[in-house]
Write a protein that holds these residues in place. Structure first.
Motif, mmCIF file in Angstrom:
data_model
loop_
_atom_site.group_PDB
_atom_site.id
_atom_site.type_symbol
_atom_site.label_atom_id
_atom_site.label_comp_id
_atom_site.label_asym_id
_atom_site.label_seq_id
_atom_site.Cartn_x
_atom_site.Cartn_y
_atom_site.Cartn_z
ATOM 1 N N MET A 179 0.653 -1.217 0.011
ATOM 2 C CA MET A 179 -0.007 0.034 0.018
ATOM 3 C C MET A 179 0.715 1.350 0.028
ATOM 4 O O MET A 179 0.461 2.153 -0.069
ATOM 5 N N GLY A 180 2.066 1.335 -0.035
ATOM 6 C CA GLY A 180 2.957 2.358 0.029
ATOM 7 C C GLY A 180 2.932 3.460 -1.218
ATOM 8 O O GLY A 180 2.936 4.639 -1.088
ATOM 9 N N THR A 181 2.782 2.680 -2.226
ATOM 10 C CA THR A 181 2.838 3.199 -3.571
ATOM 11 C C THR A 181 1.502 4.157 -3.720
ATOM 12 O O THR A 181 1.438 5.224 -4.049
ATOM 13 N N ALA A 182 0.380 3.429 -3.357
ATOM 14 C CA ALA A 182 -0.852 4.233 -3.456
ATOM 15 C C ALA A 182 -1.051 5.259 -2.481
ATOM 16 O O ALA A 182 -1.550 6.135 -2.894
ATOM 17 N N VAL A 186 -5.219 -1.611 -7.277
ATOM 18 C CA VAL A 186 -5.726 -3.077 -7.839
ATOM 19 C C VAL A 186 -4.828 -3.957 -6.834
ATOM 20 O O VAL A 186 -3.891 -4.440 -6.662
ATOM 21 N N ARG A 187 -5.973 -4.490 -5.733
ATOM 22 C CA ARG A 187 -5.068 -5.424 -4.798
ATOM 23 C C ARG A 187 -4.600 -6.580 -5.295
ATOM 24 O O ARG A 187 -5.258 -7.378 -6.190
ATOM 25 N N PHE A 195 -3.669 -8.032 4.173
ATOM 26 C CA PHE A 195 -2.588 -7.088 4.055
ATOM 27 C C PHE A 195 -2.833 -5.886 3.532
ATOM 28 O O PHE A 195 -1.864 -4.763 3.346
ATOM 29 N N ALA A 196 -3.983 -5.864 2.679
ATOM 30 C CA ALA A 196 -4.218 -4.494 1.804
ATOM 31 C C ALA A 196 -5.782 -4.155 1.963
ATOM 32 O O ALA A 196 -6.296 -4.945 1.246
ATOM 33 N N TYR A 249 -2.264 -15.691 -3.583
ATOM 34 C CA TYR A 249 -0.979 -14.618 -4.023
ATOM 35 C C TYR A 249 -0.152 -15.330 -5.053
ATOM 36 O O TYR A 249 0.295 -16.421 -5.136
ATOM 37 N N GLY A 250 -0.240 -14.452 -6.150
ATOM 38 C CA GLY A 250 0.752 -14.899 -7.091
ATOM 39 C C GLY A 250 -0.112 -15.615 -8.048
ATOM 40 O O GLY A 250 0.569 -16.079 -9.202
#
Length: 384
Positions: free
Chosen positions: A229-232, A251-252, A258-259, A303-304
Motif C-alpha cells: 500500500m505504500g505506492t498508493a 488493484v489489490r 494485508f491491503a 497470492y501470485g
C-alpha cells in the motif's frame, strides 16, 4: 501546487522523527524543492535515475478504442534493478545508515521484489540484509528473486505462517542487543513505512512536473498494483499536494488482511503524522483515501495466481507495448485497465498505467555457484 507553510523545529514528534541528517541540502527531487525543510531531515541515498519516463502506448490505445494511454516507466527506475521498490530504498537505506545500523530486516513472500531489491542495494551500501519470507507458489520470477537475494548475501529465513515469521524476526531483532550489538533496522513489507511512502509522494510531484512540461495531459486515472500500500498512499498524498484531479485505481494483489481501505487509511494517517502538522493542515487521511479506488476482483484465490484476466493482460501488453509485466503485480493492474476500457468506462479520459515491475535483467547480478548455497528450506522452489 499547494505550498506548505514553514516547518518548525522537531515537527512530527520525537517518536517518529528521522535521525538528523547533516549532508548538503538535496534539492534534486520535486518533494525537496516543494518542502526544503524535509530535505534537511530525511536522508536520501541516490539509487534511481529520475524522473522515470512517461511513454505513450498508441498501439494498445488503438486496440482498446480509447484516444490515449500512457505508462509511467518505474520499471526503469534504476540501472541495476528497477521497479517501484528502489524509490523507497533511497530513503530507507539512507535512514538506516544515518541511524548507525549495519543490518536491515524486512519481510515479504518468497519471490518478494522488495526483499530482492533490499538485499542488492543494501549490499552495495554496506548493509547486511535479513529477509523474512512467507511461502509462495514456485515460478521463474520467484526463483530469480531468491537467487538475487542469495547472491547479494542476504540471510533468508522462510516460514510457513505469519506468526512463525514474526517470531523469527523478533528473535533476530532481540538477540543482537543481548550480545551487545545494535539490532537491525526494521523495514515493513514492501518498504511501506512513512519514509517509503514519501518516495511516492515525490513520484506524484514528479508526474506533476511532467504534466506541467507538456509530456502528457493530467491523467484522470492512475492504474497501479497495491500490495503493501505504500505506492498508493504516496500517490494519493502527492496528487493532492500537486492539485491534480487524478484518481488512483489501486488493484489489490495480496490477501485483504494485508491491503484494505482501513489499512490504507492507517498508513496515510501514520505518514501525515510523521510528516508533521503542515501536511495535516493540507489534507486529512480520509481526504487522501477518497482519491483511491480499491479494486478487489483481480486477486484470484491466492497470492501470485495468474488468473485468466491476468494471463490475457500479459499477452496483450506483450503484443502491443514494450512493457514486460509480471503475473503477481503489474499484470493485475493492467487487467483492471483493460476491463475498464472494454466496458467503455474510460471514454475520453486520460488513463496512466504506473508500471512497477523491474525491467532489468537479473542474470548479470547473480553470483556464480549460488545454486550450491540454497538453504534446505528454499529447495522446493528450485526442485522439479
Amino acid at each position: 501546487m499547494r505550498r506548505l507553510p514553514a516547518f518548525a523545529e522537531g515537527m512530527g514528534g520525537e517518536e517518529s522523527r528521522p535521525a538528523p541528517y547533516t549532508a548538503a541540502m538535496d534539492d534534486s527531487l520535486p518533494l525537496f524543492r516543494h518542502d526544503p525543510a524535509l530535505a534537511a531531515r530525511l536522508p536520501r541515498m541516490p539509487l534511481c535515475e529520475l524522473p522515470t519516463p512517461v511513454e505513450a502506448l498508441p498501439v494498445l490505445a488503438g486496440e482498446l478504442g480509447i484516444p490515449v494511454l500512457y505508462a509511467k516507466r518505474d520499471d526503469l527506475s534504476a540501472p541495476l534493478y528497477g521497479g517501484n521498490k528502489v524509490r523507497k530504498l533511497e530513503f530507507l537505506l539512507a535512514d538506516a545508515l544515518a541511524r548507525g545500523h549495519s543490518e536491515v530486516l524486512t519481510f515479504g513472500f518468497a519471490g518478494s521484489n522488495f526483499a530482492a531489491a533490499t538485499a542488492l542495494y543494501g549490499q552495495r551500501a554496506g548493509l547486511r540484509c535479513l529477509s523474512m519470507l512467507l511461502p509462495q507458489k514456485p515460478s521463474d520470477y520467484v526463483r530469480g528473486n531468491l537467487r538475487l537475494g542469495l547472491s547479494a548475501g542476504a540471510s533468508i529465513h522462510h516460514a510457513g505462517s505469519v506468526p512463525s515469521i514474526a517470531l523469527r524476526a523478533a528473535w533476530e531483532y532481540l538477540k543482537r542487543p543481548l550480545a551487545g550489538r545494535r539490532p537491525p533496522y526494521w523495514i515493513p513489507a514492501g518498504g511501506s513505512s512513512p519514509p517509503g511512502v514519501a518516495a511516492y509522494i515525490n513520484a506524484a510531484l514528479e508526474l506533476a512536473d511532467q504534466v506541467a512540461a507538456g509530456e502528457l495531459p493530467a491523467p484522470d486515472r492512475i492504474y497501479v498494483a497495491m500490495g503493501s500500500m505504500g505506492t498508493a498512499a504516496g500517490l494519493a498524498i502527492g496528487l493532492a499536494l500537486a492539485d491534480l484531479p487524478t484518481r488512483v485505481v489501486a488493484v489489490r494483489v495480496v490477501e485483504k488482511r494485508f491491503a484494505s481501505a482501513r489499512g490504507l487509511e492507517e498508513l496515510l494517517q501514520r505518514t501525515l503524522r510523521w510528516l508533521g502538522p503542515a501536511y495535516r493542515d493540507v489534507m486529512t487521511p480520509a481526504q487522501a483515501l477518497a482519491r483511491v479506488d480499491i479494486r478487489e476482483e483481480y486477486y484470484g484465490e491466492h497470492y501470485g495466481q495468474v488468473t485468466p484476466a491476468t494471463a490475457a493482460a500479459l499477452e496483450q501488453f506483450a503484443g502491443a507495448t514494450p512493457l514486460r509485466l509480471d503475473g503477481t503485480y503489474s499484470a493485475k493492474a493492467a487487467a483492471a485497465l483493460l476491463a475498464d476500457a472494454r466496458r467503455g468506462e474510460l471514454g475520453d479520459r486520460v488513463p496512466l498505467f504506473w508500471h512497477t515491475f523491474n525491467a532489468r535483467p537479473l542474470q548479470d547480478l547473480l553470483r556464480s555457484g549460488v545454486a550450491r548455497d540454497i538453504p534446505p528450506g528454499l529447495r522446493p522452489y528450485f526442485d522439479g
